[in-house]
Motif scaffolding. Sequence first.
Motif, mmCIF file in Angstrom:
data_model
loop_
_atom_site.group_PDB
_atom_site.id
_atom_site.type_symbol
_atom_site.label_atom_id
_atom_site.label_comp_id
_atom_site.label_asym_id
_atom_site.label_seq_id
_atom_site.Cartn_x
_atom_site.Cartn_y
_atom_site.Cartn_z
ATOM 1 N N PHE A 228 -2.813 11.866 -1.622
ATOM 2 C CA PHE A 228 -1.203 12.309 -2.832
ATOM 3 C C PHE A 228 0.059 11.610 -2.737
ATOM 4 O O PHE A 228 0.114 11.397 -1.563
ATOM 5 N N ASN A 229 1.222 12.480 -3.421
ATOM 6 C CA ASN A 229 2.216 11.613 -3.595
ATOM 7 C C ASN A 229 1.965 10.146 -3.487
ATOM 8 O O ASN A 229 3.005 9.010 -2.899
ATOM 9 N N GLN A 230 1.299 9.297 -4.039
ATOM 10 C CA GLN A 230 0.989 7.972 -4.426
ATOM 11 C C GLN A 230 2.256 7.437 -5.800
ATOM 12 O O GLN A 230 2.406 8.365 -6.543
ATOM 13 N N SER A 231 2.197 6.343 -6.012
ATOM 14 C CA SER A 231 3.007 5.565 -6.948
ATOM 15 C C SER A 231 2.654 4.550 -7.649
ATOM 16 O O SER A 231 1.723 4.165 -7.203
ATOM 17 N N ALA A 232 3.281 3.729 -8.589
ATOM 18 C CA ALA A 232 2.454 2.980 -8.498
ATOM 19 C C ALA A 232 2.785 1.950 -7.999
ATOM 20 O O ALA A 232 1.475 0.807 -8.155
ATOM 21 N N SER A 233 3.114 1.697 -6.868
ATOM 22 C CA SER A 233 2.626 0.530 -5.806
ATOM 23 C C SER A 233 1.378 0.863 -5.149
ATOM 24 O O SER A 233 0.900 -0.225 -4.831
ATOM 25 N N SER A 234 0.644 1.479 -4.984
ATOM 26 C CA SER A 234 -0.350 1.769 -4.993
ATOM 27 C C SER A 234 -1.366 0.777 -5.780
ATOM 28 O O SER A 234 -2.366 0.512 -4.978
ATOM 29 N N LEU A 235 -1.246 0.597 -7.073
ATOM 30 C CA LEU A 235 -1.562 0.208 -8.043
ATOM 31 C C LEU A 235 -1.514 -1.165 -8.201
ATOM 32 O O LEU A 235 -2.092 -1.814 -7.628
ATOM 33 N N ARG A 236 -0.239 -1.329 -7.607
ATOM 34 C CA ARG A 236 0.143 -3.063 -8.190
ATOM 35 C C ARG A 236 -0.482 -3.762 -6.689
ATOM 36 O O ARG A 236 -0.839 -4.983 -5.936
ATOM 37 N N GLN A 237 -1.037 -2.734 -5.219
ATOM 38 C CA GLN A 237 -1.163 -3.693 -4.411
ATOM 39 C C GLN A 237 -2.247 -3.223 -3.840
ATOM 40 O O GLN A 237 -2.538 -4.701 -2.916
ATOM 41 N N ASN A 238 -3.217 -3.105 -4.146
ATOM 42 C CA ASN A 238 -4.556 -3.004 -4.571
ATOM 43 C C ASN A 238 -5.246 -4.349 -6.270
ATOM 44 O O ASN A 238 -6.283 -4.394 -5.415
ATOM 45 N N SER A 239 -4.462 -4.146 -6.471
ATOM 46 C CA SER A 239 -4.839 -5.134 -7.527
ATOM 47 C C SER A 239 -3.586 -6.375 -7.422
ATOM 48 O O SER A 239 -3.658 -7.203 -8.330
ATOM 49 N N ALA A 240 -2.982 -6.763 -6.505
ATOM 50 C CA ALA A 240 -2.409 -7.877 -6.814
ATOM 51 C C ALA A 240 -3.208 -9.012 -6.287
ATOM 52 O O ALA A 240 -4.622 -9.241 -5.680
#
Length: 244
Positions: A228-240
Amino acid sequence: MIDLYFAPTPNGWKAAIMLEETGLDYRLNLMRLAEGDQFAPEFLKISPNAKMPAIVDHAPASAWGESPVSVFESGAILLYLADKTGVFAPPPEDLRARKELMEWLFWQVGNQGPMGGQLSHFRNYAPEDDRAYGFKRYLGEYDRNLGVLENRLDGRDYLLGAYSIADMLAFPWAFIAKPLGASLEDFPRVAEWRRRIKERPAVQRAIDLHKSDQNRGRHRADNNRVLFNQSASSLRQNSAPGKE
């Protein structure tokens, strides 16, 4: 063989129902959403929205070429599988019937599904102090969508007349009305439609998949910040770069 990326939720059931109904060979990959499997770089390549269900078809029709085909978003998955198998959807050349199919697919993914999902959040997963307004709002929206279904089923057993992917897409969020704090008492046609679909053996098999792994309120917004309470940073840090 088709890889199904799945968790035992209403959205996961949609793709599982279609695969069970068609009898296609598939391999189930259980997604541990509370642990963040949906943010793994390899899964983001299949589902850039970091949501399940998703599929990878390793034996697509020849028109797709030899490479596997990945599909994310439940409506797109069901439409892809219907076109692959030639069942549970009007053929593309039947323009009027196809138009109705698309209307009800888009209605589900744009209305019933999101409203049901928000209702589920405020009923089952939001912090106690934040539940009242959200629950009231989304219960009203969920109820309104039940009214849309009730009207559509006047004189029909299923949304398009014959059982189709439109029903498979809409069924899961009506199936769990009671756990959402809603009632089908004022919607007798919806209740009968729900019963007819629930009794199908393929549907029963799909909703029983990994039943013991259902969340059932264990992981909530106040105890799980991965789910819960995710943001775009969740995608950025895992696709870096360097994360693979």
